[in-house]
Design a protein around this motif. Sequence first.
Motif, PDB file in Angstrom:
ATOM      1  N   LEU A 665     -16.627  45.644  -1.154  1.00 28.34           N
ATOM      2  CA  LEU A 665     -15.438  45.269  -0.382  1.00 28.34           C
ATOM      3  C   LEU A 665     -15.843  44.604   0.925  1.00 28.34           C
ATOM      4  O   LEU A 665     -15.233  43.600   1.341  1.00 28.34           O
ATOM      5  N   LEU A 666     -16.871  45.128   1.600  1.00 29.36           N
ATOM      6  CA  LEU A 666     -17.342  44.535   2.852  1.00 29.36           C
ATOM      7  C   LEU A 666     -17.765  43.080   2.643  1.00 29.36           C
ATOM      8  O   LEU A 666     -17.451  42.210   3.467  1.00 29.36           O
ATOM      9  N   VAL A 667     -18.480  42.803   1.554  1.00 29.40           N
ATOM     10  CA  VAL A 667     -18.930  41.429   1.281  1.00 29.40           C
ATOM     11  C   VAL A 667     -17.724  40.499   1.155  1.00 29.40           C
ATOM     12  O   VAL A 667     -17.710  39.388   1.708  1.00 29.40           O
ATOM     13  N   ARG A 668     -16.687  40.949   0.435  1.00 31.79           N
ATOM     14  CA  ARG A 668     -15.485  40.107   0.283  1.00 31.79           C
ATOM     15  C   ARG A 668     -14.790  39.897   1.626  1.00 31.79           C
ATOM     16  O   ARG A 668     -14.332  38.791   1.949  1.00 31.79           O
ATOM     17  N   LEU A 669     -14.693  40.962   2.418  1.00 36.32           N
ATOM     18  CA  LEU A 669     -14.004  40.841   3.711  1.00 36.32           C
ATOM     19  C   LEU A 669     -14.777  39.936   4.667  1.00 36.32           C
ATOM     20  O   LEU A 669     -14.174  39.185   5.439  1.00 36.32           O
ATOM     21  N   MET A 670     -16.121  40.010   4.629  1.00 36.05           N
ATOM     22  CA  MET A 670     -16.917  39.148   5.493  1.00 36.05           C
ATOM     23  C   MET A 670     -16.732  37.675   5.123  1.00 36.05           C
ATOM     24  O   MET A 670     -16.708  36.799   5.991  1.00 36.05           O
ATOM     25  N   GLU A 671     -16.603  37.384   3.839  1.00 33.96           N
ATOM     26  CA  GLU A 671     -16.318  36.008   3.418  1.00 33.96           C
ATOM     27  C   GLU A 671     -15.012  35.523   4.027  1.00 33.96           C
ATOM     28  O   GLU A 671     -14.921  34.395   4.546  1.00 33.96           O
ATOM     29  N   ARG A 672     -14.006  36.379   3.975  1.00 36.51           N
ATOM     30  CA  ARG A 672     -12.700  35.978   4.503  1.00 36.51           C
ATOM     31  C   ARG A 672     -12.717  35.864   6.022  1.00 36.51           C
ATOM     32  O   ARG A 672     -12.059  34.980   6.589  1.00 36.51           O
ATOM     33  N   LEU A 673     -13.471  36.732   6.680  1.00 37.07           N
ATOM     34  CA  LEU A 673     -13.571  36.637   8.143  1.00 37.07           C
ATOM     35  C   LEU A 673     -14.220  35.322   8.553  1.00 37.07           C
ATOM     36  O   LEU A 673     -13.754  34.662   9.492  1.00 37.07           O
ATOM     37  N   ARG A 674     -15.295  34.936   7.859  1.00 39.84           N
ATOM     38  CA  ARG A 674     -15.932  33.653   8.195  1.00 39.84           C
ATOM     39  C   ARG A 674     -14.992  32.484   7.918  1.00 39.84           C
ATOM     40  O   ARG A 674     -14.952  31.511   8.678  1.00 39.84           O
ATOM     41  N   ALA A 675     -14.203  32.591   6.842  1.00 37.49           N
ATOM     42  CA  ALA A 675     -13.255  31.529   6.529  1.00 37.49           C
ATOM     43  C   ALA A 675     -12.162  31.432   7.577  1.00 37.49           C
ATOM     44  O   ALA A 675     -11.601  30.354   7.800  1.00 37.49           O
ATOM     45  N   GLN A 676     -11.843  32.545   8.242  1.00 35.96           N
ATOM     46  CA  GLN A 676     -10.815  32.541   9.277  1.00 35.96           C
ATOM     47  C   GLN A 676     -11.358  32.200  10.659  1.00 35.96           C
ATOM     48  O   GLN A 676     -10.634  32.289  11.647  1.00 35.96           O
ATOM     49  N   GLY A 677     -12.658  31.862  10.744  1.00 39.79           N
ATOM     50  CA  GLY A 677     -13.204  31.396  12.011  1.00 39.79           C
ATOM     51  C   GLY A 677     -14.051  32.390  12.760  1.00 39.79           C
ATOM     52  O   GLY A 677     -14.548  32.074  13.853  1.00 39.79           O
ATOM     53  N   TYR A 678     -14.239  33.584  12.235  1.00 39.34           N
ATOM     54  CA  TYR A 678     -15.103  34.555  12.902  1.00 39.34           C
ATOM     55  C   TYR A 678     -16.559  34.197  12.603  1.00 39.34           C
ATOM     56  O   TYR A 678     -16.942  34.055  11.446  1.00 39.34           O
ATOM     57  N   ARG A 679     -17.358  34.071  13.636  1.00 37.58           N
ATOM     58  CA  ARG A 679     -18.732  33.635  13.454  1.00 37.58           C
ATOM     59  C   ARG A 679     -19.765  34.697  13.856  1.00 37.58           C
ATOM     60  O   ARG A 679     -20.831  34.784  13.259  1.00 37.58           O
ATOM     61  N   THR A 680     -19.492  35.477  14.883  1.00 41.18           N
ATOM     62  CA  THR A 680     -20.491  36.408  15.408  1.00 41.18           C
ATOM     63  C   THR A 680     -20.001  37.842  15.295  1.00 41.18           C
ATOM     64  O   THR A 680     -18.807  38.111  15.116  1.00 41.18           O
ATOM     65  N   PHE A 681     -20.949  38.741  15.426  1.00 40.41           N
ATOM     66  CA  PHE A 681     -20.645  40.159  15.356  1.00 40.41           C
ATOM     67  C   PHE A 681     -19.729  40.586  16.505  1.00 40.41           C
ATOM     68  O   PHE A 681     -18.825  41.403  16.339  1.00 40.41           O
ATOM     69  N   GLY A 682     -19.960  40.019  17.681  1.00 38.80           N
ATOM     70  CA  GLY A 682     -19.126  40.371  18.831  1.00 38.80           C
ATOM     71  C   GLY A 682     -17.667  40.012  18.625  1.00 38.80           C
ATOM     72  O   GLY A 682     -16.775  40.766  19.010  1.00 38.80           O
ATOM     73  N   GLU A 683     -17.399  38.852  18.007  1.00 38.77           N
ATOM     74  CA  GLU A 683     -16.017  38.450  17.749  1.00 38.77           C
ATOM     75  C   GLU A 683     -15.330  39.436  16.795  1.00 38.77           C
ATOM     76  O   GLU A 683     -14.173  39.808  17.007  1.00 38.77           O
ATOM     77  N   VAL A 684     -16.056  39.871  15.775  1.00 36.64           N
ATOM     78  CA  VAL A 684     -15.472  40.824  14.823  1.00 36.64           C
ATOM     79  C   VAL A 684     -15.224  42.162  15.495  1.00 36.64           C
ATOM     80  O   VAL A 684     -14.176  42.792  15.302  1.00 36.64           O
ATOM     81  N   MET A 685     -16.172  42.626  16.316  1.00 37.10           N
ATOM     82  CA  MET A 685     -16.012  43.922  16.980  1.00 37.10           C
ATOM     83  C   MET A 685     -14.817  43.905  17.928  1.00 37.10           C
ATOM     84  O   MET A 685     -14.034  44.859  17.979  1.00 37.10           O
ATOM     85  N   ARG A 686     -14.661  42.812  18.680  1.00 32.77           N
ATOM     86  CA  ARG A 686     -13.527  42.746  19.608  1.00 32.77           C
ATOM     87  C   ARG A 686     -12.207  42.732  18.852  1.00 32.77           C
ATOM     88  O   ARG A 686     -11.255  43.437  19.216  1.00 32.77           O
ATOM     89  N   SER A 687     -12.131  41.957  17.790  1.00 36.23           N
ATOM     90  CA  SER A 687     -10.882  41.875  17.032  1.00 36.23           C
ATOM     91  C   SER A 687     -10.592  43.171  16.291  1.00 36.23           C
ATOM     92  O   SER A 687      -9.432  43.593  16.197  1.00 36.23           O
ATOM     93  N   SER A 688     -11.627  43.819  15.765  1.00 42.81           N
ATOM     94  CA  SER A 688     -11.382  45.081  15.062  1.00 42.81           C
ATOM     95  C   SER A 688     -10.944  46.161  16.034  1.00 42.81           C
ATOM     96  O   SER A 688     -10.156  47.038  15.683  1.00 42.81           O
ATOM     97  N   SER A 689     -11.439  46.088  17.281  1.00 43.92           N
ATOM     98  CA  SER A 689     -10.984  47.051  18.284  1.00 43.92           C
ATOM     99  C   SER A 689      -9.509  46.848  18.592  1.00 43.92           C
ATOM    100  O   SER A 689      -8.734  47.806  18.694  1.00 43.92           O
TER     101      SER A 689
END
Length: 713
Positions: A665-689
């Motif tokens: 599931l993580l692999v699929r979600l990471m694909e979608r996050l990159r497709a939505q413009g998330y590039r770095t770990f920091g961007e994902v952490m801020r948005s998930s927070s």
Amino acid sequence: MDRRLPIPLALALVVVFGYGAMVAVANWDLLARGLPPRDLFGAPLLGTLALLPPVALCAWLIRRHVRRPARILARDVRALLESRTADTEIHPPRGHALGDLPAAVQALGDGLKGSRREIRSAMATATAQINEQKSWLETILQGLAEGVVVCNRRHQILLYNPAAVSLLEAPEAVGLGRPLFDVVSRAPVLHTLERLEWRRRQADAGAEPSARFVCTNALATRVLQGRMSLILDGGGQTSAYLLTLVDISSEVDTMQQVDAVRRALTTDLRGAVGNLRAAAETLDAHPHMSQEDRRAFQQVLRSESETLSTRLEELAERFRGHALGRFPMSDLYSDDLLEGVRQRLRDDLPDVTLEMAGQPLWIQGDSLSLVRALECLLRHLVRHTGARHYGAQTLLGDRRVYLDLTWRGPAVPAAQLERWLDSECGDEMGGQTLRDVLERHGIELWSQACDDGEHALLRLPMIPPSRPQFQAEGSRLPPRPEFYDFGLMREHEGDPQRAAIPLEDLSFVVFDCEMTGLNPMGGDEIISIAGVRVVKGRVLTGETFEQLIHPGRPIPPSSIRFHGITDQQVQGQPDITQVLPRFKRFVGDAVMVAHNAAFDMKFISLKEPDCGVRFDNPVLDTLLLSVMVEDENEDHSLDALIARYGIEIEGRHTALGDAVATAHLLVRLMERLRAQGYRTFGEVMRSSSMAAQLRQRERSLALQDGRGPAVGF
């Protein structure tokens, strides 16, 4: 502005406009004369109330047959567009009022999936030869007895084979992207790397392209001889290095034994030899000395001779077998050895049987010469005793492994055994005698009667193996088929801080726990923990951790119905203080991932003080990642997401089964996050927070409204 607002606002405006129209109709005569209206609440209000049911019906119909189908359609389209490696299905909504739009969207999706399939087929054809070569590489690496490790310039492991895992004795710490110096000593590797790079910079064409070194594993239980070779990129710069490792612990032990004998011969025994020589020279120089003095010197000769003889015997016993390591020998299984003997006897002695009794054991030796020697001994026994049925049994001794050949009848006299030693072992042995083979293996034969008085045995003390005789089934290493990824050779780019690391360069450990209950503060305990590594978008199903844990309390039947783990299954398992440090070594510095991670991390954090570890790794929650890529009103439970993404799962509600499913599931979600413009770990952490805060606020509002907890929490 909320996308859901325009339609309710339009319907509200309809109601307001209707109310205004009713007021105008009811006061038309006054308005025609230019007077203010008097009837504002009577007939106009009743007429407006009459409009509310059809307006509400329109709102319900729009929501049911337009908005909801459109949302489902948009969700599936986004999932298809953002999931590059999986063909997510588009499900046409039922009972919609969207006309031909769903069918057209589905046809468009089918066309996109068809194009993707053609691209994947072309890529598969183009890479068929590479995959075949990859298969060859896997087979070669798995078959090598030497440990093979490849590391990048950051000393992260890019490749390893099963032999390396066994040699390094730290399966939890060996993995793609893991630090090399967690499993081997640092200084010898760095020194050798510096030497080789200096040679390369000197451009010495005659210089050897590799160098040997000696190091130890991280536990310092094995001495390893390594060879390092540099791997250069297209520009001639060192991008990685190759290590081959061999266990030389036994050779080092042999050298230490040789040094001990050398010291004894050159130092320890020198005094005794000197005293003997001085006493002998004195007696020889004074033939007329008194009888009392002569007896004193003779006592010195006797005492020093006894001391020298005893010491030499001790050295011979201590050193017996150690010098044998110079002849090529390997670990042999006693059953395999005896089967070779049976095969040799089958043709010309078909009525002679050799049966193995008891537990087979490992020994060390040269297989060919031992088989020929045992065959020669059995032929002598058949001629001497006349027996046709022989038993074979291996027994653990203090320093040796005893191989006993037994038969019904008397023992063989020592003089007869001595005559047998001069017989040749066969033409293919180049004229070697039985004595040559036995001396090479340090074997001293003897025969004796058995305790039952009816049988006798011939005992051969064999050299013990270098490997452990017995290994618990649980400690055997599982097969690890996915053990390399050259993509990790690329250095991290940009800001070295973790927040700036690109998503595709992250290493994850996806984990899951099973507990006795749901109340960590009330005494519930972890009874199972499992994890799987995810590197470069690959779920490494060969790099897993799984362990049952004794909770120190009974497991409630209500929990057993959920995960199936019983008190009998955890009986004899280690407690949490033993397991959690091992799990921390497995995790290393990877990003930890779980579904509804706060729940599992609460149980773990409560046990950190008792276990002496601290999990300060960043933590991602796949539940929150799902909220980020989809509407928060969707069902974000693990079961719903697995079904929605078409992920196959084995062992649901087991720690490892759930961890592997969450990893996919993580692999699929990471694909979608990159497709939505998330590039770095920091961007994902801020948005998930932020997603967590919004999720908590939604849950609080739902509880205040009496609607129960938000879905998926």
